[in-house]
Enzyme design. Structure first.
Site, short mmCIF file in Angstrom:
data_model
loop_
_atom_site.label_atom_id
_atom_site.label_comp_id
_atom_site.label_asym_id
_atom_site.label_seq_id
_atom_site.Cartn_x
_atom_site.Cartn_y
_atom_site.Cartn_z
N SER A 149 0.83 -1.21 0.00
CA SER A 149 0.00 0.00 0.00
C SER A 149 0.86 1.26 0.00
CB SER A 149 -0.94 0.00 1.21
OG SER A 149 -0.22 -0.07 2.42
N CYS A 150 2.16 1.10 0.31
CA CYS A 150 3.10 2.23 0.24
C CYS A 150 3.24 2.69 -1.21
CB CYS A 150 4.47 1.83 0.76
SG CYS A 150 4.55 1.51 2.52
N VAL A 151 3.72 3.92 -1.37
CA VAL A 151 3.96 4.45 -2.71
C VAL A 151 5.40 4.94 -2.80
CG1 VAL A 151 3.33 6.25 -4.39
CG2 VAL A 151 1.56 5.10 -3.08
#
Length: 168
Positions: free
Chosen positions: A35-37
């Protein structure tokens, strides 16, 4: 993806971290973007670049303790831009690529929290607020990714555990 050269140095960019470089032997890497970018900036004129690994969309007024300067989208994007421009990069020349923001927590949690989607949107909002435009992106889906910025050519690659790297 280019052939691995033995003198390349892999620089891991952990959650909430920023890395910048002008060294053509460096490969900046954000492993396991669920879910990190991850966001890469590269200035072809100065051959300088950087990467940020954002965990959450908004600091909600929290103050950075300095240990994770990119924990939130509103801190990380601005901090990366500031560091690169401080080193002589031109805002107008930046090639910006974004990857991650997947729904990896399962269907129930993905719908409830939408962390990946919220992170992706927050990154885009921050870039827009700073007058910057995304050149390429690989966002969403349900699979985690690894993102690499190869400083020698300024190329950004993304791969999943089951795929070959593709250039953004």
């Amino acid at each position: 993806m280019s052939t691995l050269v033995t003198d390349q140095r892999r620089v891991s960019v952990g959650i909430g971290q920023i890395a910048v470089s002008t060294d053509p032997t460096d490969v900046l890497v954000a492993y396991g973007l669920g879910s990190c970018v991850g966001v890469t900036f590269y200035d072809p004129g100065t051959r300088s670049g950087g990467m940020v690994h954002v965990l959450l969309p908004d600091s909600e007024g929290r103050v950075s303790d300095g240990k994770e300067p990119a924990r939130y989208a509103d801190w990380g994007v601005a901090a990366l831009l500031a560091e690169l421009t401080r080193r002589g990069a031109s805002r107008a020349s930046l090639v910006i690529k974004v990857a991650g923001g997947a729904a990896v927590l399962g269907p129930a949690n993905a719908e409830k929290f939408k962390i990946g989607a919220r992170n992706a949107e927050a990154i885009k909002e921050q870039l827009k607020r700073l007058g910057l435009r995304v050149t390429a992106e690989d966002l969403g889906g349900t699979k985690g990714r690894t993102m690499e910025l190869h400083m020698a050519a300024g190329r950004t690659y993304v791969r999943t555990a089951a795929s070959s790297p593709t250039e953004l």
